[in-house]
Design an enzyme around this catalytic site. Sequence first.
Site, PDB file in Angstrom:
ATOM      1  N   ASP A   1      57.109  -2.750 -68.977  1.00  0.00           N
ATOM      2  CA  ASP A   1      57.157  -3.655 -67.825  1.00  0.00           C
ATOM      3  C   ASP A   1      56.656  -5.049 -68.203  1.00  0.00           C
ATOM      4  O   ASP A   1      57.232  -6.052 -67.782  1.00  0.00           O
ATOM      5  CB  ASP A   1      56.326  -3.102 -66.669  1.00  0.00           C
ATOM      6  CG  ASP A   1      56.872  -1.797 -66.115  1.00  0.00           C
ATOM      7  OD1 ASP A   1      58.069  -1.515 -66.301  1.00  0.00           O
ATOM      8  OD2 ASP A   1      56.082  -1.057 -65.496  1.00  0.00           O
TER       9      ASP A   1
ATOM     10  N   ASP B   1      54.197   5.052 -65.709  1.00  0.00           N
ATOM     11  CA  ASP B   1      53.342   3.877 -65.556  1.00  0.00           C
ATOM     12  C   ASP B   1      51.896   4.339 -65.596  1.00  0.00           C
ATOM     13  O   ASP B   1      51.568   5.398 -65.041  1.00  0.00           O
ATOM     14  CB  ASP B   1      53.624   3.167 -64.226  1.00  0.00           C
ATOM     15  CG  ASP B   1      54.966   2.445 -64.217  1.00  0.00           C
ATOM     16  OD1 ASP B   1      55.459   2.094 -65.300  1.00  0.00           O
ATOM     17  OD2 ASP B   1      55.506   2.227 -63.119  1.00  0.00           O
TER      18      ASP B   1
END
Length: 156
Positions: free
Chosen positions: A136, A117
């Site tokens: 995501d 991330d």
Amino acid sequence: MKTALWTAFWVFLLDQASKYLVVHWMDLRNLGTIEVAPPYLVLRMAWNYGINFGLMAGDSPIARWVLIAVALVISGAVLWWVQHEPGGKWQKIAAGLLVGGALGNVIDRVLYGAVADFLNMSCCGFNNPFAFNVADIAIFAGALGVVIFTPSKKPA
């Protein structure tokens, strides 16, 4: 079905390309943070061992492989469902977003043991502590789209 598969392919490719660019080419894994347009956009390296927002996080091989298996089963179920459930183009695009994002995160878990991330966005006095990635965004948009664009079945 073709629409869902092509959408999944392009989302997967965009996700993996963005991760390679940011994590490896820009060397975010060693730098930790790159301020692009603070606080609106900051690249902040975070390795997510759990699901969204680090829930169920645990750096154990069992958790890693369980999350991989769950993502693959859900992806397969979504593709099966889209093929057998009547729906339009937008439903298939939404399903492709969901599947492409899920598979992008699966590859991260296989290669790195965790999901990479790196996007962090804050605004208007709110300091967002969480990082996310292209996969995501696609998973969230795809899940929402599947709900919105699936025709409801009226009881007879």
